[in-house]
Design an enzyme around this catalytic site. Sequence first.
Site, PDB file in Angstrom:
ATOM      1  N   GLN A   1       0.801  -1.219   0.000  1.00  0.00           N
ATOM      2  CA  GLN A   1       0.000   0.000   0.000  1.00  0.00           C
ATOM      3  C   GLN A   1       0.841   1.279   0.000  1.00  0.00           C
ATOM      4  O   GLN A   1       0.343   2.338  -0.366  1.00  0.00           O
ATOM      5  CB  GLN A   1      -0.949   0.010   1.202  1.00  0.00           C
ATOM      6  CG  GLN A   1      -1.992  -1.101   1.108  1.00  0.00           C
ATOM      7  CD  GLN A   1      -2.975  -1.081   2.268  1.00  0.00           C
ATOM      8  OE1 GLN A   1      -2.736  -1.690   3.299  1.00  0.00           O
ATOM      9  NE2 GLN A   1      -4.082  -0.379   2.111  1.00  0.00           N
TER      10      GLN A   1
ATOM     11  N   ASN B   1      -1.986 -10.569   8.693  1.00  0.00           N
ATOM     12  CA  ASN B   1      -2.980  -9.519   8.812  1.00  0.00           C
ATOM     13  C   ASN B   1      -4.295 -10.013   8.238  1.00  0.00           C
ATOM     14  O   ASN B   1      -4.375 -10.362   7.060  1.00  0.00           O
ATOM     15  CB  ASN B   1      -2.554  -8.271   8.029  1.00  0.00           C
ATOM     16  CG  ASN B   1      -3.615  -7.180   8.104  1.00  0.00           C
ATOM     17  OD1 ASN B   1      -3.855  -6.622   9.172  1.00  0.00           O
ATOM     18  ND2 ASN B   1      -4.293  -6.904   6.993  1.00  0.00           N
ATOM     19  N   GLU B   2      -5.321 -10.104   9.073  1.00  0.00           N
ATOM     20  CA  GLU B   2      -6.688 -10.346   8.625  1.00  0.00           C
ATOM     21  C   GLU B   2      -6.877 -11.548   7.695  1.00  0.00           C
ATOM     22  O   GLU B   2      -7.187 -11.378   6.514  1.00  0.00           O
ATOM     23  CB  GLU B   2      -7.231  -9.088   7.933  1.00  0.00           C
ATOM     24  CG  GLU B   2      -7.144  -7.838   8.774  1.00  0.00           C
ATOM     25  CD  GLU B   2      -7.862  -6.638   8.140  1.00  0.00           C
ATOM     26  OE1 GLU B   2      -8.146  -6.694   6.925  1.00  0.00           O
ATOM     27  OE2 GLU B   2      -8.151  -5.678   8.850  1.00  0.00           O
TER      28      GLU B   2
ATOM     29  N   TYR C   1     -13.134  -1.684  12.433  1.00  0.00           N
ATOM     30  CA  TYR C   1     -13.606  -0.531  11.662  1.00  0.00           C
ATOM     31  C   TYR C   1     -15.087  -0.258  11.846  1.00  0.00           C
ATOM     32  O   TYR C   1     -15.511   0.882  11.957  1.00  0.00           O
ATOM     33  CB  TYR C   1     -13.317  -0.732  10.163  1.00  0.00           C
ATOM     34  CG  TYR C   1     -11.854  -0.625   9.848  1.00  0.00           C
ATOM     35  CD1 TYR C   1     -11.267   0.602   9.576  1.00  0.00           C
ATOM     36  CD2 TYR C   1     -11.033  -1.758   9.853  1.00  0.00           C
ATOM     37  CE1 TYR C   1      -9.911   0.714   9.315  1.00  0.00           C
ATOM     38  CE2 TYR C   1      -9.676  -1.650   9.604  1.00  0.00           C
ATOM     39  CZ  TYR C   1      -9.118  -0.412   9.332  1.00  0.00           C
ATOM     40  OH  TYR C   1      -7.774  -0.301   9.090  1.00  0.00           O
TER      41      TYR C   1
ATOM     42  N   GLU D   1      -5.318  -1.957  14.112  1.00  0.00           N
ATOM     43  CA  GLU D   1      -5.839  -1.008  13.124  1.00  0.00           C
ATOM     44  C   GLU D   1      -7.184  -0.482  13.583  1.00  0.00           C
ATOM     45  O   GLU D   1      -8.042  -1.250  14.050  1.00  0.00           O
ATOM     46  CB  GLU D   1      -6.068  -1.657  11.745  1.00  0.00           C
ATOM     47  CG  GLU D   1      -4.833  -1.946  10.963  1.00  0.00           C
ATOM     48  CD  GLU D   1      -5.134  -2.567   9.589  1.00  0.00           C
ATOM     49  OE1 GLU D   1      -6.201  -2.285   8.995  1.00  0.00           O
ATOM     50  OE2 GLU D   1      -4.289  -3.352   9.132  1.00  0.00           O
TER      51      GLU D   1
ATOM     52  N   TRP E   1      -4.945   3.309  11.747  1.00  0.00           N
ATOM     53  CA  TRP E   1      -4.822   3.064  10.315  1.00  0.00           C
ATOM     54  C   TRP E   1      -5.302   4.317   9.627  1.00  0.00           C
ATOM     55  O   TRP E   1      -6.465   4.627   9.741  1.00  0.00           O
ATOM     56  CB  TRP E   1      -5.659   1.862   9.834  1.00  0.00           C
ATOM     57  CG  TRP E   1      -5.386   1.649   8.376  1.00  0.00           C
ATOM     58  CD1 TRP E   1      -6.041   2.199   7.315  1.00  0.00           C
ATOM     59  CD2 TRP E   1      -4.322   0.859   7.821  1.00  0.00           C
ATOM     60  NE1 TRP E   1      -5.449   1.825   6.136  1.00  0.00           N
ATOM     61  CE2 TRP E   1      -4.394   1.011   6.412  1.00  0.00           C
ATOM     62  CE3 TRP E   1      -3.295   0.073   8.365  1.00  0.00           C
ATOM     63  CZ2 TRP E   1      -3.481   0.379   5.547  1.00  0.00           C
ATOM     64  CZ3 TRP E   1      -2.403  -0.548   7.497  1.00  0.00           C
ATOM     65  CH2 TRP E   1      -2.511  -0.397   6.105  1.00  0.00           C
TER      66      TRP E   1
ATOM     67  N   GLU F   1      -5.552   2.052  -1.361  1.00  0.00           N
ATOM     68  CA  GLU F   1      -6.606   1.368  -0.622  1.00  0.00           C
ATOM     69  C   GLU F   1      -7.171   0.206  -1.462  1.00  0.00           C
ATOM     70  O   GLU F   1      -8.329   0.179  -1.832  1.00  0.00           O
ATOM     71  CB  GLU F   1      -7.679   2.376  -0.183  1.00  0.00           C
ATOM     72  CG  GLU F   1      -8.882   1.825   0.565  1.00  0.00           C
ATOM     73  CD  GLU F   1      -8.565   0.917   1.769  1.00  0.00           C
ATOM     74  OE1 GLU F   1      -7.522   1.076   2.407  1.00  0.00           O
ATOM     75  OE2 GLU F   1      -9.400   0.036   2.029  1.00  0.00           O
ATOM     76  N   TRP F   2      -6.313  -0.739  -1.811  1.00  0.00           N
ATOM     77  CA  TRP F   2      -6.685  -1.981  -2.486  1.00  0.00           C
ATOM     78  C   TRP F   2      -7.615  -1.737  -3.675  1.00  0.00           C
ATOM     79  O   TRP F   2      -7.276  -0.937  -4.530  1.00  0.00           O
ATOM     80  CB  TRP F   2      -7.260  -2.962  -1.451  1.00  0.00           C
ATOM     81  CG  TRP F   2      -6.301  -3.174  -0.295  1.00  0.00           C
ATOM     82  CD1 TRP F   2      -6.496  -2.786   1.004  1.00  0.00           C
ATOM     83  CD2 TRP F   2      -4.979  -3.771  -0.322  1.00  0.00           C
ATOM     84  NE1 TRP F   2      -5.392  -3.121   1.775  1.00  0.00           N
ATOM     85  CE2 TRP F   2      -4.456  -3.718   0.995  1.00  0.00           C
ATOM     86  CE3 TRP F   2      -4.203  -4.349  -1.323  1.00  0.00           C
ATOM     87  CZ2 TRP F   2      -3.192  -4.221   1.327  1.00  0.00           C
ATOM     88  CZ3 TRP F   2      -2.941  -4.853  -0.998  1.00  0.00           C
ATOM     89  CH2 TRP F   2      -2.464  -4.794   0.302  1.00  0.00           C
TER      90      TRP F   2
HETATM   91  C1  GBH Z   1      -7.941  -3.312   6.601  1.00  0.00           C
HETATM   92  O1  GBH Z   1      -8.926  -4.126   6.081  1.00  0.00           O
HETATM   93  C2  GBH Z   1      -6.624  -3.650   5.983  1.00  0.00           C
HETATM   94  O2  GBH Z   1      -5.794  -4.364   6.870  1.00  0.00           O
HETATM   95  C3  GBH Z   1      -5.896  -2.462   5.430  1.00  0.00           C
HETATM   96  O3  GBH Z   1      -4.884  -2.902   4.568  1.00  0.00           O
HETATM   97  C4  GBH Z   1      -6.865  -1.539   4.759  1.00  0.00           C
HETATM   98  O4  GBH Z   1      -6.245  -0.488   4.074  1.00  0.00           O
HETATM   99  C5  GBH Z   1      -7.771  -0.996   5.828  1.00  0.00           C
HETATM  100  O5  GBH Z   1      -8.384  -2.026   6.533  1.00  0.00           O
HETATM  101  C6  GBH Z   1      -8.862  -0.052   5.327  1.00  0.00           C
HETATM  102  O6  GBH Z   1      -9.762  -0.733   4.503  1.00  0.00           O
HETATM  103  O7  GBH Z   1     -16.936  -4.889   4.084  1.00  0.00           O
HETATM  104  O8  GBH Z   1     -18.842  -3.454   4.244  1.00  0.00           O
HETATM  105  O9  GBH Z   1     -18.974  -5.689   5.164  1.00  0.00           O
HETATM  106  C7  GBH Z   1     -10.215  -3.946   6.637  1.00  0.00           C
HETATM  107  C8  GBH Z   1     -11.214  -4.865   6.008  1.00  0.00           C
HETATM  108  C9  GBH Z   1     -13.185  -3.660   6.688  1.00  0.00           C
HETATM  109  C10 GBH Z   1     -13.266  -5.983   6.077  1.00  0.00           C
HETATM  110  C11 GBH Z   1     -14.566  -3.770   7.246  1.00  0.00           C
HETATM  111  C12 GBH Z   1     -14.641  -6.075   6.665  1.00  0.00           C
HETATM  112  C13 GBH Z   1     -16.657  -4.909   7.098  1.00  0.00           C
HETATM  113  C14 GBH Z   1     -17.574  -3.948   6.419  1.00  0.00           C
HETATM  114  N1  GBH Z   1     -12.496  -4.929   6.684  1.00  0.00           N
HETATM  115  N2  GBH Z   1     -15.301  -4.818   6.574  1.00  0.00           N
HETATM  116  S1  GBH Z   1     -18.114  -4.544   4.871  1.00  0.00           S
END
Ligand code: GBH
Length: 450
Positions: A21, A166-167, A299, A355, A402, A409-410
Amino acid sequence: MIKLAKFPRDFVWGTATSSYQIEGAVNEDGRTPSIWDTFSKTEGKTYKGHTGDVACDHYHRYKEDVEILKEIGVKAYRFSIAWPRIFPEEGKYNPKGMDFYKKLIDELQKRDIVPAATIYHWDLPQWAYDKGGGWLNRESIKWYVEYATKLFEELGDAIPLWITHNEPWCSSILSYGIGEHAPGHKNYREALIAAHHILLSHGEAVKAFREMNIKGSKIGITLNLTPAYPASEKEEDKLAAQYADGFANRWFLDPIFKGNYPEDMMELYSKIIGEFDFIKEGDLETISVPIDFLGVNYYTRSIVKYDEDSMLKAENVPGPGKRTEMGWEISPESLYDLLKRLDREYTKLPMYITENGAAFKDEVTEDGRVHDDERIEYIKEHLKAAAKFIGEGGNLKGYFVWSLMDNFEWAHGYSKRFGIVYVDYTTQKRILKDSALWYKEVILDDGIED
Ligand code: GBH
């Protein structure tokens, strides 16, 4: 001044990033492509075809970026290591790639910033994918352990906090099941196979780490956790929330902390994917080897209602709270609920929020600054939830925003900004947003004042 939240003196204040990233320099010093290079260069996969080719050019600007960390006053910095820099080909170690991280760690140490390293933040070497689909191939565990062991040998005790993955939810479900992330497969059987191999690789790496007896370093894993709430008091909605929770959280927490996959989910998934013949004897013992800490990425939450036709019997409904630019509902209370639940049902081990943060529409105004009040509010409310948990005896040791800076952002490319530092992608100029200046005060005070 009213103290809104107070943290222990040794609380670890940090920020986080990940290799693909921010680094750029994708062809330098022997790095070969990762699945994210391939994916982002495939038509239609990322916003406007954005790639990590240049990103924040951190590979060349890491000194300046560490200087910014110092300016903000963080105690720790969480970054990830790019596997294809370390092993650009199967079995072929590349010391030049390792040098970059040695230099980065050196800069951090000189400024008393604790390095926290993530071993895998999604940039799987393309060579590994080419051999049977990457994480679909059980051999991937061996490749990962070889890579992780090399990191332990070379960097070992210079890294007080090692994070294996990570995740895993994202690198399996989102990547092999939903297809939104590289390698973009849409197959649930594959998603669960990938998840299993990723979890196994975690367990094997922890075992290798223990054998090396690296003094002063701890090892753990970071999970993204999304608490699920039923849309109503109806029994069927409660069942939907149970499945949504199994899908997002328990499928990863249970094997790590309880040594088994949740039965209700096994039953539900077996109707979709058939036999769980990829789970071999002894696997769950490996996955559940003791770790030293749990990393939590939080998040948002989900609210679900029953849906007979959907695979998970659950359908997301929008919550009442405000949303970030990602469309995610802001729900700090759910972070408190989540931490309490982890403490109650899973572990008394130290936890770190590895994060937490938000994307908002950031703009540089005429005064040359970025007034991101919404981000300050977001972080403040989540920190209050964290402080409440600690105040009740919860074992939370640190918090990483974060992200340090805006980045790739992917699938959303550069269209979403999560940084507390603004990045102008034309000039690569960095500007500390108001949130960074505010965070600096929080760190100085070990708390929040109003
Ligand atoms: C993280 O992923 C990553 O580790 C990071 O690289 C990335 O930049 C950052 O967050 C911001 O996105 O998808 O609408 O159902 C977080 C991924 C975010 C997946 C919340 C599950 C739930 C809401 N997660 N998501 S939704």
